[in-house]
Structure formats: structure tokens, C-alpha cells
Design an enzyme around this catalytic site. Structure first.
Site, mmCIF file in Angstrom:
data_model
loop_
_atom_site.group_PDB
_atom_site.id
_atom_site.type_symbol
_atom_site.label_atom_id
_atom_site.label_comp_id
_atom_site.label_asym_id
_atom_site.label_seq_id
_atom_site.Cartn_x
_atom_site.Cartn_y
_atom_site.Cartn_z
ATOM 1 N N CYS A 75 0.862 -1.178 0.000
ATOM 2 C CA CYS A 75 0.000 0.000 0.000
ATOM 3 C C CYS A 75 0.896 1.224 0.000
ATOM 4 C CB CYS A 75 -0.923 0.001 1.230
ATOM 5 S SG CYS A 75 -1.926 1.498 1.374
ATOM 6 N N HIS A 170 -2.410 -4.812 -10.594
ATOM 7 C CA HIS A 170 -3.073 -3.628 -11.166
ATOM 8 C C HIS A 170 -3.428 -3.863 -12.634
ATOM 9 C CE1 HIS A 170 -2.493 -0.762 -7.837
ATOM 10 N NE2 HIS A 170 -1.455 -1.533 -7.553
ATOM 11 N N GLU A 219 -10.251 0.257 -6.005
ATOM 12 C CA GLU A 219 -9.288 -0.614 -5.337
ATOM 13 C C GLU A 219 -9.873 -1.975 -4.978
ATOM 14 O OE1 GLU A 219 -6.737 0.527 -2.234
ATOM 15 O OE2 GLU A 219 -6.679 2.660 -2.798
ATOM 16 N N CYS A 228 -4.697 6.210 -4.709
ATOM 17 C CA CYS A 228 -4.083 4.881 -4.596
ATOM 18 C C CYS A 228 -2.623 5.034 -5.004
ATOM 19 C CB CYS A 228 -4.804 3.882 -5.510
ATOM 20 S SG CYS A 228 -4.111 2.217 -5.452
ATOM 21 N N GLY A 231 -1.419 2.319 -7.250
ATOM 22 C CA GLY A 231 -2.148 2.532 -8.509
ATOM 23 C C GLY A 231 -1.537 3.641 -9.338
HETATM 24 N N1 LIG Z 1 -6.324 -2.143 -2.423
HETATM 25 C C1 LIG Z 1 -4.920 -2.521 -2.590
HETATM 26 C C2 LIG Z 1 -4.137 -2.271 -1.281
HETATM 27 C C3 LIG Z 1 -4.039 -0.781 -0.943
HETATM 28 C C4 LIG Z 1 -3.358 -0.014 -2.049
HETATM 29 C C5 LIG Z 1 -3.545 1.505 -2.034
HETATM 30 N N2 LIG Z 1 -4.344 2.050 -0.965
HETATM 31 C C6 LIG Z 1 -2.216 2.219 -2.170
HETATM 32 O O1 LIG Z 1 -2.076 3.364 -1.700
HETATM 33 O O2 LIG Z 1 -1.306 1.635 -2.822
HETATM 34 C C7 LIG Z 1 -4.828 -4.011 -2.965
HETATM 35 O O3 LIG Z 1 -5.758 -4.754 -2.621
HETATM 36 O O4 LIG Z 1 -3.816 -4.397 -3.575
#
Ligand SMILES: N[C@H](CCC[C@H](N)C(=O)O)C(=O)O
Length: 298
Positions: A75, A170, A219, A228, A231
Site C-alpha cells: 500500500c 493492477h 481498489e 491509490c 495505482g
Molecule cells: N487495495 C490494494 C491495497 C491498498 C493499495 C492503495 N491504498 C495504495 O495506496 O497503494 C490491494 O488490494 O492491492
């Protein structure tokens, strides 16, 4: 169980931070889900947990759970809040901290201007490693890479996605206008698509120019968030390989701005991705976490 927490956000992607450096709470997925719940619990996109270093080469372990209670590999916005937290809590005096995640080691650096730069490591492009199953799909070559048509139920023309991992999976598709993009309709369809056995984060990327982008992300395990970090890294890396960006891009997200750099020209595809952005504490609190949070709703 009564526990203390700190609420933080990175560009509007919000977190509950738990400090397990002195004791483990042993929370269940349902309890993580309850903590993240915006009606019954505290409310957050992810729960971040600080644990002692598992090996001598890092300073801490960094554990991430999505709002749905599932543990995930990485994250990016959380990483910036992590180093702000451990510094403010006096758990370290270092301004550059190495943390172990399920995706590997990240280096987090507090800058004098208050923002945080994270070395997010190198992107991973092998479909099986994302994981992504391309069987039977014909890739569309673009730049020095490719996109995959991803048939969606009820959508006449399959969107073309760039697929890669930043430790977490992703799928990035280009749109003309992020505000008009079908994030609510297509995000869940992409997130749970059969081609992504561990599900996927869906990025909707608008290319403004070779140094500027706008991005919305649905997400995995949290739905659309205001930002994100992984992301933004995935979208910029994809855009560089597909020929849309130079090697440093300012990414505007609904909750704020991140700067992403990927010097692949100098260091090739294994170049680490660097992300810079904000990390803000909001408040600290205590909360009684139910042993069986959803007992009354069964
Ligand atoms: N939802 C993402 C985890 C959090 C990523 C996001 N909040 C960031 O800042 O990178 C996943 O399931 O891979």
C-alpha cells in the site's frame, strides 16, 4: 478488546494505524473489517499495522489489511503514513526507514518539506506473477509493451488494460476524462474478473500531457478511494512503457497529488519506482473492538 489507534491519510486514502511493536492484538479478518467500517467501526480504506523488524536488515514490519479484512502485499499511500507514524510516535529517530512487507522491502524517507518519498521497488510485468491469466486473449502491441482486451459482461467493446504488479496487482485502462469514466460500473467487474485469480486494482488513467496525469482507482477490497499510491505507480509505469509519459509524472487524484518517477531509460525495466506525496495524521483514539463484530447481523 480495547485498543488505541491513529487515524491518518495520504492524499485522501485513509487509514487506521495500529501499533503492535509492544503487543500483538491477534485481530481476525472480521475485526479488521469492523475497524474499517464507516458506520459500525472507525472507518478507513485500509488498516496499517506496525510490527517489530522481523530481520536485522529492516527497521519494522509493515502489514496491510483492506477494508474487506483481507491482508494484501502493498500500500503506497500507507507507506508514507507509516514512516510519519513511527517518527511521530518516537519509535525511530531515523528519517529514512526500511520496512518489510509481503511484497518485499520498501525504503521510506521523510523529506524536509513534510512530504515522504518511497522507493516502491521495481514493477513486475510477467502475467503469471501479477497474477493474470491471458489464455486465449490477443495482446495489442503498443510502445514497447502491450495491452490486453478484457471482455466485460454487458460491455460491447472490451476495454484494453495494461497489467502489472507493484507487489499488488493492477489493471490500468486509458480514458479521455476521468470524471466521466465508468469507475462505478466497470471497477467491480474488473476487480473480480476471472482473469485475475487474486482479484485486481482497476486504474482509470487520463493522460493530460507527457508529465501530467489524472487517475481514479477502484481498489481491490476497498472500492473507489480518493487516491491509490501503488495505482499511481502502476499507471505511470504503464504509461511510460506504452509511450504516453516521460519518466517523471505528476498524478492528480481526487484526494491530492503524487509525483511518480521511473528512470527506466537509465536503469531499464528493473528500475525502482519512486513515489512522493503527503502523509497526514488526523486524530488518535481508543476503541472497543467486538470479539465477534457481526454476530448481531447474522
Ligand atoms: N487495495 C490494494 C491495497 C491498498 C493499495 C492503495 N491504498 C495504495 O495506496 O497503494 C490491494 O488490494 O492491492
Amino acid at each position: 478488546m480495547r485498543l488505541r489507534f491513529t487515524k491518518m491519510h495520504g492524499a485522501g486514502n485513509d487509514f487506521v494505524v495500529l501499533d503492535e511493536t509492544r503487543q500483538r492484538y491477534g485481530l481476525t479478518p472480521a475485526q479488521y473489517q469492523w475497524l474499517a467500517d464507516r458506520h459500525f467501526g472507525v472507518g478507513a480504506d485500509q488498516i496499517l499495522t506496525v510490527r517489530p523488524a522481523p530481520t536485522p536488515d529492516v527497521d519494522f514490519e509493515y502489514v496491510i489489511h483492506n477494508a474487506d479484512g483481507g491482508e494484501v502485499e502493498n500500500c503506497g499511500n500507507g507507506a508514507r503514513c507509516f514512516v510519519r507514524y513511527v517518527h511521530d510516535a518516537g519509535l525511530t529517530h531515523k528519517r529514512r526507514v526500511r520496512v518489510a512487507t509481503r511484497a518485499g522491502v520498501l525504503t521510506l524517507e521523510l523529506r524536509d518539506d513534510g512530504r515522504v518519498t518511497v522507493d516502491m521497488g521495481a514493477p513486475v510485468f510477467e502475467p503469471a506473477a501479477v497474477p493474470f491469466d491471458p489464455a486465449g486473449l490477443q495482446p495489442e502491441p503498443l510502445g514497447d509493451w502491450q495491452r490486453w482486451p478484457l471482455p466485460l459482461p454487458g460491455v460491447a467493446e472490451a476495454p484494453r488494460v495494461a497489467v502489472l504488479s507493484m507487489g499488488n496487482p493492477h489493471a490500468v485502462l486509458r480514458v479521455d476524462d476521468v470524471e466521466a469514466a465508468p469507475v462505478a460500473a466497470w471497477g467491480p467487474l474488473i476487480e473480480r474478473h476471472a482473469r485475475f485469480p487474486r482479484r485486481v486494482n482497476a486504474g482509470f488513467l487520463q493522460v493530460v500531457d507527457r508529465g501530467h496525469a489524472r487517475l481514479r482507482v477502484h481498489e481491490r477490497g476497498a472500492g473507489e478511494t480518493l487516491a491509490c499510491g501503488t495505482g499511481a505507480c502502476a499507471a505511470v509505469v504503464a504509461g511510460i512503457r506504452l509511450g504516453w509519459f516521460d519518466e517523471a509524472v505528476d498524478v492528480e487524484l481526487r484526494g491530492g497529488r503524487l509525483t511518480i518517477e521511473w528512470p527506466r531509460g537509465r536503469d531499464g525495466l528493473d528500475a525502482p519506482v519512486r513515489m512522493t506525496g503527503p502523509a497526514e495524521p488526523v486524530f488518535t483514539g481508543e476503541v472497543e473492538v467486538p470479539q465477534d463484530p457481526w454476530a448481531d447481523s447474522r
